[in-house]
Design an enzyme around this catalytic site. Sequence first.
Site, PDB file in Angstrom:
ATOM      1  N   ASP A 132       9.604  14.409  16.244  1.00 28.38           N
ATOM      2  CA  ASP A 132       9.596  14.463  17.708  1.00 28.38           C
ATOM      3  C   ASP A 132      10.792  13.824  18.394  1.00 28.38           C
ATOM      4  O   ASP A 132      10.702  13.413  19.546  1.00 28.38           O
ATOM      5  CB  ASP A 132       8.319  13.768  18.198  1.00 28.38           C
ATOM      6  N   GLU A 135       5.824  17.364   9.873  1.00 27.73           N
ATOM      7  CA  GLU A 135       5.042  16.451  10.726  1.00 27.73           C
ATOM      8  C   GLU A 135       4.684  17.148  12.047  1.00 27.73           C
ATOM      9  O   GLU A 135       5.000  16.683  13.137  1.00 27.73           O
ATOM     10  CB  GLU A 135       5.771  15.124  10.969  1.00 27.73           C
ATOM     11  N   GLU A 178       8.912  11.908  23.277  1.00 24.29           N
ATOM     12  CA  GLU A 178       8.473  12.484  21.997  1.00 24.29           C
ATOM     13  C   GLU A 178       7.368  13.529  22.139  1.00 24.29           C
ATOM     14  O   GLU A 178       7.364  14.530  21.431  1.00 24.29           O
ATOM     15  CB  GLU A 178       8.021  11.362  21.042  1.00 24.29           C
ATOM     16  N   HIS A 227      10.246  -0.779  20.122  1.00 20.42           N
ATOM     17  CA  HIS A 227      11.472  -0.140  20.603  1.00 20.42           C
ATOM     18  C   HIS A 227      11.238   1.041  21.547  1.00 20.42           C
ATOM     19  O   HIS A 227      12.183   1.605  22.084  1.00 20.42           O
ATOM     20  CB  HIS A 227      12.295   0.371  19.415  1.00 20.42           C
ATOM     21  N   ARG A 261      10.920   3.857  24.250  1.00 23.10           N
ATOM     22  CA  ARG A 261      11.566   4.010  25.568  1.00 23.10           C
ATOM     23  C   ARG A 261      10.614   3.691  26.713  1.00 23.10           C
ATOM     24  O   ARG A 261      10.986   3.024  27.670  1.00 23.10           O
ATOM     25  CB  ARG A 261      12.055   5.455  25.726  1.00 23.10           C
ATOM     26  N   HIS A 314      15.397  -3.544  16.404  1.00 20.84           N
ATOM     27  CA  HIS A 314      16.081  -2.251  16.593  1.00 20.84           C
ATOM     28  C   HIS A 314      17.453  -2.491  17.220  1.00 20.84           C
ATOM     29  O   HIS A 314      17.618  -3.409  18.014  1.00 20.84           O
ATOM     30  CB  HIS A 314      15.183  -1.406  17.505  1.00 20.84           C
TER      31      HIS A 314
HETATM   32  C1  UD1 Z   1      14.976   7.312  18.772  1.00 21.19           C
HETATM   33  C2  UD1 Z   1      13.976   8.428  19.051  1.00 21.19           C
HETATM   34  C3  UD1 Z   1      12.552   7.914  18.884  1.00 21.19           C
HETATM   35  C4  UD1 Z   1      12.346   7.233  17.554  1.00 21.19           C
HETATM   36  C5  UD1 Z   1      13.404   6.163  17.377  1.00 21.19           C
HETATM   37  C6  UD1 Z   1      13.296   5.535  16.021  1.00 21.19           C
HETATM   38  C7  UD1 Z   1      14.615  10.072  20.748  1.00 21.19           C
HETATM   39  C8  UD1 Z   1      14.667  10.401  22.188  1.00 21.19           C
HETATM   40  N1  UD1 Z   1      14.132   8.871  20.423  1.00 21.19           N
HETATM   41  O1  UD1 Z   1      14.818   6.347  19.805  1.00 21.19           O
HETATM   42  O2  UD1 Z   1      11.656   9.001  18.995  1.00 21.19           O
HETATM   43  O3  UD1 Z   1      11.080   6.639  17.524  1.00 21.19           O
HETATM   44  O4  UD1 Z   1      14.705   6.756  17.507  1.00 21.19           O
HETATM   45  O5  UD1 Z   1      14.054   4.386  15.910  1.00 21.19           O
HETATM   46  O6  UD1 Z   1      15.007  10.876  19.937  1.00 21.19           O
HETATM   47  N2  UD1 Z   1      21.637   2.272  18.115  1.00 21.19           N
HETATM   48  C9  UD1 Z   1      22.702   1.779  17.366  1.00 21.19           C
HETATM   49  N3  UD1 Z   1      22.732   2.054  16.025  1.00 21.19           N
HETATM   50  C10 UD1 Z   1      21.764   2.776  15.399  1.00 21.19           C
HETATM   51  C11 UD1 Z   1      20.686   3.258  16.160  1.00 21.19           C
HETATM   52  C12 UD1 Z   1      20.640   3.009  17.522  1.00 21.19           C
HETATM   53  O7  UD1 Z   1      23.576   1.109  17.883  1.00 21.19           O
HETATM   54  O8  UD1 Z   1      21.862   2.975  14.185  1.00 21.19           O
HETATM   55  C13 UD1 Z   1      21.595   1.990  19.572  1.00 21.19           C
HETATM   56  C14 UD1 Z   1      22.639   2.821  20.358  1.00 21.19           C
HETATM   57  O9  UD1 Z   1      23.131   2.041  21.416  1.00 21.19           O
HETATM   58  C15 UD1 Z   1      21.791   3.963  20.897  1.00 21.19           C
HETATM   59  C16 UD1 Z   1      20.487   3.241  21.188  1.00 21.19           C
HETATM   60  O10 UD1 Z   1      20.323   2.342  20.085  1.00 21.19           O
HETATM   61  O11 UD1 Z   1      22.370   4.552  22.046  1.00 21.19           O
HETATM   62  C17 UD1 Z   1      19.256   4.120  21.328  1.00 21.19           C
HETATM   63  O12 UD1 Z   1      19.180   5.102  20.310  1.00 21.19           O
HETATM   64  P1  UD1 Z   1      18.416   6.501  20.598  1.00 21.19           P
HETATM   65  O13 UD1 Z   1      18.463   7.327  19.369  1.00 21.19           O
HETATM   66  O14 UD1 Z   1      18.943   7.094  21.845  1.00 21.19           O
HETATM   67  O15 UD1 Z   1      16.955   6.064  20.925  1.00 21.19           O
HETATM   68  P2  UD1 Z   1      15.883   5.244  20.115  1.00 21.19           P
HETATM   69  O16 UD1 Z   1      15.224   4.333  21.076  1.00 21.19           O
HETATM   70  O17 UD1 Z   1      16.492   4.702  18.887  1.00 21.19           O
HETATM   71  N1  UDP Z   2      11.825   0.437   9.078  1.00 18.65           N
HETATM   72  C1  UDP Z   2      12.900   0.047   8.267  1.00 18.65           C
HETATM   73  N2  UDP Z   2      13.574  -1.104   8.588  1.00 18.65           N
HETATM   74  C2  UDP Z   2      13.254  -1.864   9.655  1.00 18.65           C
HETATM   75  C3  UDP Z   2      12.167  -1.449  10.485  1.00 18.65           C
HETATM   76  C4  UDP Z   2      11.477  -0.285  10.176  1.00 18.65           C
HETATM   77  O1  UDP Z   2      13.209   0.695   7.270  1.00 18.65           O
HETATM   78  O2  UDP Z   2      13.902  -2.898   9.871  1.00 18.65           O
HETATM   79  C5  UDP Z   2      11.116   1.697   8.751  1.00 18.65           C
HETATM   80  C6  UDP Z   2       9.592   1.637   8.723  1.00 18.65           C
HETATM   81  O3  UDP Z   2       9.117   1.328   7.430  1.00 18.65           O
HETATM   82  C7  UDP Z   2       9.206   3.042   9.149  1.00 18.65           C
HETATM   83  C8  UDP Z   2      10.340   3.481  10.045  1.00 18.65           C
HETATM   84  O4  UDP Z   2      11.426   2.603   9.766  1.00 18.65           O
HETATM   85  O5  UDP Z   2       9.160   3.944   8.058  1.00 18.65           O
HETATM   86  C9  UDP Z   2       9.955   3.417  11.480  1.00 18.65           C
HETATM   87  O6  UDP Z   2      11.057   3.719  12.239  1.00 18.65           O
HETATM   88  P1  UDP Z   2      11.194   3.365  13.782  1.00 18.65           P
HETATM   89  O7  UDP Z   2      10.347   2.196  14.111  1.00 18.65           O
HETATM   90  O8  UDP Z   2      12.672   3.295  14.042  1.00 18.65           O
HETATM   91  O9  UDP Z   2      10.679   4.691  14.477  1.00 18.65           O
HETATM   92  P2  UDP Z   2       9.245   5.310  14.788  1.00 18.65           P
HETATM   93  O10 UDP Z   2       8.374   5.189  13.590  1.00 18.65           O
HETATM   94  O11 UDP Z   2       8.712   4.568  15.952  1.00 18.65           O
HETATM   95  O12 UDP Z   2       9.572   6.709  15.159  1.00 18.65           O
END
Ligand code: UD1
Ligand code: UDP
Length: 371
Positions: free
Chosen positions: A97, A119, A133, A210, A212, A242
């Site tokens: 999602d 999924e 999502e 984390h 949104r 995160h």
């Molecule tokens: C995204 C997904 C969410 C998922 C989550 C898992 C969307 C809209 N959201 O949200 O569904 O649950 O990932 O973690 O697709 N950033 C870094 N390095 C990284 C990752 C993130 O610096 O490796 C920072 C960046 O500033 C980035 C921000 O985190 O712009 C947000 O990342 P983004 O993918 O937009 O949203 P998530 O909240 O991570």
């Molecule tokens: N996870 C990880 N390292 C971390 C925190 C979470 O590998 O420091 C794993 C966790 O086991 C799970 C996944 O990341 O499988 C969850 O991802 P996240 O919380 O980013 O996204 P969501 O599940 O909310 O989409």
Amino acid sequence: MKKKIVSVFGTRPEAIKMCPLVKGLENDPDLESVVLVTAQHREMLDQVLEVFDVKPDYDMNIMKQNQSLTQITSNILNGIEELLKEIKPDMILVHGDTSTTFAGALAAFYNQIDVGHVEAGLRTFDKWSPFPEEMNRSLTGRIADLHFSPTQSNKNNLLKEGISEEKIALTGNTVIDALKMVISKDYEFGHDFLDNVDFENEKVITMTAHRRENLGEPMRNIFSAIKRLVEDHDVRVIYPIHLNPKVREIANEVFKNMDKVHLIEPLDYVQFANLQDRSYMIMTDSGGLQEEAPALGKPVLVLRKETERPEAIEAGTVKLAGIEEERIYDLASELILDSNAYNAMSNAVNPYGDGHAVENTIKAIKSYYKL
Ligand code: UD1
Ligand code: UDP
């Protein structure tokens, strides 16, 4: 002739749940596997690719700090078409999602390529929560040609939306396949802090947050409840935080100078899965943890107003704690102080399959192409 399947993913949770499938696709003699990452996440994606030793064939490298939903979606749409024209896949597999999921599916549709949705069928029926999502997965469901549903209730959601039964495969969730690959009782973290935590004698709460829709007031409420918990009880909280700067800002402010709340960098998947396995309980707004922790017999308090994963709530190992400080504090305190309440929630249940989701998914893809 082999069918060419391109797996498209970009964030940490998609990678964790898709890498076991990529391994399965690579080993199938009738299928050719191509991996295309959008890199919606960068560091957190790379951590997973390294653990599973998956080397993408294409890397769009789109991540920007503080990216907006529009930026992610339009950058993927703009960049992916050329790659799809070069790869010429029979099917695109997207997962779950995220914005990568929806943009990947839409790009496949525009290019008249089959879409498989891994999924599929999770729903809260509230378009604003989780945001974005719920809408990403619903729209992906409209586009998909083949739906891989982890549970019967996910499948039922799709049937109610008018999707015909022969297009839905009940597969289980690949996260259980992933978990089975990494949990080990004699695992050593190789992490300066975690190697010195006394998991046997201390109540360790692992938390993540984390989402949104929780940024701002809800996240402050959640963190305030956690702060009170460590002040009032003999517990330690470990929070691998995160990389989203918006999350870090609130956490650093609320947890400033708290020596029993440990904000640490994101762990790799092997470390994090084993941390869950050694923890007393889990507090989270993550989707994936609601699937993993029940399989490990760990009580989970979900820091959200709703969940698209009702199965473990029905089984009794997950509770929806909401986003209000008082209720979160009360539910967590009960689990810390009352061993009956704790024992009632710590039975291992696993509504998400038996670790054969990869096999089931590949079987459904082959049957779709009559291979
Ligand atoms: C995204 C997904 C969410 C998922 C989550 C898992 C969307 C809209 N959201 O949200 O569904 O649950 O990932 O973690 O697709 N950033 C870094 N390095 C990284 C990752 C993130 O610096 O490796 C920072 C960046 O500033 C980035 C921000 O985190 O712009 C947000 O990342 P983004 O993918 O937009 O949203 P998530 O909240 O991570
Ligand atoms: N996870 C990880 N390292 C971390 C925190 C979470 O590998 O420091 C794993 C966790 O086991 C799970 C996944 O990341 O499988 C969850 O991802 P996240 O919380 O980013 O996204 P969501 O599940 O909310 O989409």
